[in-house]
Every structure is written in C-alpha cells, then in structure tokens.
Design a protein around this motif. Structure first.
Motif, PDB file in Angstrom:
ATOM      1  N   PHE A  42       0.834  -1.201   0.000  1.00 39.82           N
ATOM      2  CA  PHE A  42       0.000   0.000   0.000  1.00 39.82           C
ATOM      3  C   PHE A  42       0.873   1.257   0.000  1.00 39.82           C
ATOM      4  O   PHE A  42       1.808   1.382   0.800  1.00 39.82           O
ATOM      5  N   PRO A  44       0.037   5.193   0.194  1.00 38.42           N
ATOM      6  CA  PRO A  44      -0.992   6.233   0.255  1.00 38.42           C
ATOM      7  C   PRO A  44      -0.609   7.457  -0.570  1.00 38.42           C
ATOM      8  O   PRO A  44       0.539   7.899  -0.527  1.00 38.42           O
ATOM      9  N   GLY A  46       0.001   7.636  -3.491  1.00 35.30           N
ATOM     10  CA  GLY A  46       1.026   7.300  -4.479  1.00 35.30           C
ATOM     11  C   GLY A  46       2.442   7.530  -3.980  1.00 35.30           C
ATOM     12  O   GLY A  46       3.388   7.535  -4.767  1.00 35.30           O
ATOM     13  N   SER A  48       5.435   6.147  -1.632  1.00 33.12           N
ATOM     14  CA  SER A  48       5.872   4.981  -0.856  1.00 33.12           C
ATOM     15  C   SER A  48       6.910   5.424   0.186  1.00 33.12           C
ATOM     16  O   SER A  48       7.391   6.551   0.157  1.00 33.12           O
TER      17      SER A  48
END
Lengths: 260, 268
Positions: A42, A44, A46, A48
């Motif tokens: 995941f 958030p 876009g 990392s």
C-alpha cells in the motif's frame, strides 16, 4: 528430583503437542498473511516509504494472537481433562496435584512461548527486509518482556479455569488484559480524579490487577526509541514471575481442595 | 435457485429507491459505509487523525504540546531527552514515585516519557493514517487540510496536496477552510497567483460568520482571504481593488494582524 523433572517434562510435552495438533498456529499465520500482504504494497497518495504503520499492525497482531494462544491454551487444559474424565488416570499416577498444576502451566507457557518465538522471528525478518534493521536490542527486549506477559496471562487463565466456566474465564481474562493495556498506564491519574468509592475500587485494581502494560514495548520498537534499562527489564520480569507464582499458588491450593 | 434469489434481491434493491423516492431515510449518493456507520465514521476519522498526531510525536500520546502537525516547521526537539535524568528535581521526584507507587515508576520507565517531533524526511509515516482518516469520513475537512499540509510542506509533494484538497472540496463544497487552503497551496507552493486568487475569491461567499465567538473562525478566514486578495491585487498594480479589500477587512476584523499587514503594504 529426576522423577519430578521427568513428570513435569511429560506434562509440558503434552501441552505443546496439543497446541501443534490443533493447527491454531497455521490459522493465525494465514490470517496474518491475509491482513499484512495487501498492506505491505500500500502506498498512500502514491507515495511509498511509510513502514511504521505496517510494523504497528504486525505487532498488534502478534500481541493479539499471542494473548489468544496463551489464554486459550492455559484455559482449556483443566476443563478438557475434567470433561473427558482423563483427570482420573492422571491423579491415579504417583504425582502430586501441585505438580500437575505446575506441569500443565509450564506446558501452556512453553506452547505460547514457542508460538511467540515464531512470531517475533517473522517480525524481525520482515523488518530486516523492509528497513534493513536486523534484530535490534529493543526488539529482543520487547520479546523478553512479551514472554513476561505470557508468564502472567497463562497463570491467570489457569487460575481462572479452576474457578470459573471456560467461557467466563476467557471473557474475564480478555477484559482484564485489554482493560489493563488500555487504562493501566493511566490508572494513577484516574484514581486522582475519582471520588470515593470509585477511587477505592480503582486503587484496588491498581494494586492487585495484572499490570500487563508493563510488558508492552511496541511504542519503542515501532518508533525507534532507545532500549529500556536492563535493570527495569529485570524488575518487570520479576513482577511477572511473582504475579504468576501467586496465581499458581492459589491455583494449586484450589486444585488440592477440589473434589473430583 | 441461489442465483435467482440473488437476482431478486438486486432487483428489489434497485426498485425500492424508485418506488419510495423521497420517503426513504437515506440521502441519494450515500454509500454503504455511511448507512452502516453513520456519525461513527466521523469519530473513526478523528481517531485516525489523532493517530497521525501521535506518530508526529514519536508514538507518544497524551503529550502536553502546543505544536500540532500543522503548526511546526519540521523537527523541533523542544525538550531535552536527558532532562529527566540530569535535573536533580526530576530525579528526586522519580525516586519519590518509585517508593510511593512502584507500578507508576515502572510504567514511567518502560513507556517513553520524552517529547520529540518527526523529521520532515520521516513525514511519509503520517500518510497512511491521514489517508485512512480521509477515507473513513469524507466530511472530515480537517483531515483533508492536515493531509495537504503534510504532503506539501513536509514531504514536498504539493501537487498531491492540491489533489487531496480538490477531492475534499468536491465532497465538502461549503467548507471555506478547504477553499482557503487551496488558495494558499497554489500561491505558496505552486506559485500560480491567478489560480490562487480565484480560490481566495471563492472563500468570501462561503464565510458567513455568526455573531460573537461562534463566528470567530469564519471571520478570521474572511480577513485572511481578503489579505491575500489585496496582496495579489497590489502585485498586479490594481490599487483600487487592494484598497477595497482593506476596507472590507477593516470592517470585519480591524485589529487582526493580517489587516495591519495589508494596511502597511498599501502604505509602501
């Protein structure tokens, strides 16, 4: 003495086999994978690079599952024996009731600690792969104190199994553990804010309740705080052993007086 | 048989809102989460935002700290971590607690009692919780504003911040705070004065301050938007518009620092 050790060892082995025969660990592992794998990928907005949330959720699962395994294993040892009447052949053997309690307790503890070791090894590898930090000292301390947590909760669950029905025991243990983890640290301020008789009740809980929050080093592990002093670790482990000894003493006394 | 039942359920679900249009308790467009959780979503969202704040303080909650995530420039170690150990008064107090309440003493040693703020290069750690706060309740305007601040100022992704605020604006078209933040974001991070001005102008009709302390926030936002509008008008040489902004701001909040700044700017 040798006989004593052999008898206790046999009881420990039975409890260990019971945990691994029931496949509890496999279920827990699959559940952890299902929860953690999607979270690991995941990013958030876009972006990392965040890793602490994953560590937090992983450690929360470790705590949850270790508590479930520890309490579950300890709470079902005696009721199952009474229900299937296998307690009679056990009592017919040349082994004292006190040793049966101790042997079963050590078995439950060994089973829970073995599961915990697997969890922490997996967590350490996960952190090492993601953050290139391999098994820091604070993680070792967290593991050590987590064993202290299991020492307390397995003794508590075993004592409860001789006093209550299994469902009542599990519910009460669960409430105590969650309650102390959430409010344990804030009890002194809650006591100060309460009028009597609530104050007296909280003081009693503070004095006699199982302070499982002592064993929770998640905050230090997740956020990279420095390790705890070894003297504090020793005091906390002594507390765990003392608390467990008191619970086991009471459990032994209850079991000796129990009419089967 | 199962498929038939499922088909029937779907058909019923599609028919009911049409048959009972206007008399159903749900508002059109609301999702299942909203129907199930209701106002609990807002609470959940606030809890997730509080978690982000806890991360900002190194995982320590119950911090008596005046710095929120959106009011501090990066990491400010405003408390000496070794203070408790070196200060004789603290050491004496710890020793007293140790004997009076050993459990509290152990807790104080095991759990972190220090105070620190997350560095800007670690601010990505806040994003998962802010993301979750925005998704948990799209009506939580504070989550969008905090998220945009963290994205733009702390992680250096102003475009993502603008995108988040625009999403927040779509979901909360009446929220003046989000519109104002959009203006600030365009002006200070993306240096697009024209777009910023249009957002600041959009703040004014949304600010409807009530009388007294209740309307304080709206009044502040109004004055700050007027400051930026006046400043941008002065920048492009439209002094009449700038003076009009100052006059309006003086009528709303004459003593506010933004009004004084705008007055000073126009006197130059």
């Amino acid at each position: 003495m040798k006989m004593c050790g052999r008898q206790t060892g046999a009881l420990v082995r039975v409890a260990l086999l019971d945990l691994y025969r029931r496949k509890d660990l496999i279920v827990v592992w699959l559940l952890s994978l299902v929860l953690l794998l999607p979270l690991a990928f995941f990013s958030p907005f876009g972006i990392s690079g965040a890793g602490r949330y994953l560590n937090e959720i992983a450690l929360l699962l470790v705590w949850l599952f270790s508590a479930v395994i520890g309490v579950g294993v300890a709470a079902r040892l005696f009721p199952a024996e009474f229900e299937s009447r296998t307690i009679f052949p056990l009592l017919a053997k040349p082994v004292t009731r006190g040793r049966i309690v101790l042997g079963k307790y050590l078995g439950a503890l060994a089973a829970s600690v073995s599961a915990l070791t697997v969890f922490y090894l997996a967590y350490g590898v996960l952190c090492g792969l993601r953050q290139s930090v391999w098994f820091p000292v604070v993680l070792f301390q967290a593991f050590l104190l987590h064993i202290g947590f299991l020492i307390v909760v397995t003794a508590l669950a075993m004592l409860g199994s001789l006093m209550m029905t299994p469902s009542a025991n599990l519910t009460l243990c669960g409430l105590l553990i969650v309650g102390m983890l959430v409010f344990g640290q804030r009890l002194p301020s809650l006591i100060a804010a309460q009028p009597y008789p609530g104050k007296a009740f909280l003081m009693l809980v503070h004095a006699l309740g199982p302070h499982v929050e002592f064993f929770d080093l998640r905050q230090r592990v997740i956020h990279g705080w420095s390790r705890v002093g070894w003297d504090v670790c020793a005091v906390v482990l002594l507390y765990a052993i003392g608390y467990a000894a008191a619970c086991l003493g009471l459990a032994g006394w209850l079991f000796c007086r129990k009419k089967v | 048989m199962g498929l038939l039942a499922a088909g029937g359920a779907v058909a019923l679900g599609l028919c009911l809102p049409r048959v009972f249009e206007g008399s159903m308790p749900q508002v059109p467009g609301e999702d299942v989460l909203h129907l199930v959780l209701g106002d609990a979503r807002q609470e959940l969202s606030m809890a997730l935002l509080a978690k982000a704040d806890e991360y900002f303080h190194g995982g320590v909650n119950d911090v008596a700290c005046g710095h929120g995530m959106t009011s501090v420039e990066g990491a400010v170690p405003d408390h000496d971590p070794a203070h408790g150990e070196s200060c004789p008064e603290h050491a004496h107090a710890h020793e007293a607690v140790r004997w009076r309440d050993p459990w509290a003493w152990i807790n104080g040693r095991v759990h972190v009692q220090e105070h620190r703020h997350l560095c800007n290069d670690q601010a990505t750690e806040l994003l998962p919780w802010i993301w979750a706060a925005c998704r948990a309740s799209p009506q939580n305007a504070q989550a969008y504003q905090t998220g945009a601040y963290v994205l733009a100022r702390m992680t250096g992704h102003p475009e993502q911040g603008v995108r988040l605020l625009e999403e927040g604006h779509r979901r909360n078209p009446e929220d003046a705070g989000i519109v104002f933040s959009l203006g600030e974001m365009w002006l200070t991070h993306l240096h697009d004065a024209a777009r910023a001005e249009s957002w600041f102008a959009a703040v004014l009709p949304l600010c409807r301050p009530a009388e007294g302390a209740v309307g304080e926030n709206d009044r502040l936002l109004w004055v700050r938007a007027l400051f930026y509008l006046g400043y941008l008008a002065k920048q492009r040489g439209d002094l009449a518009r700038a003076r009009a902004c100052l006059a309006e701001a003086e009528a709303v909040f004459p003593e506010h620092a933004s009004v004084k700044d705008l007055r000073r700017l126009l006197q130059q």
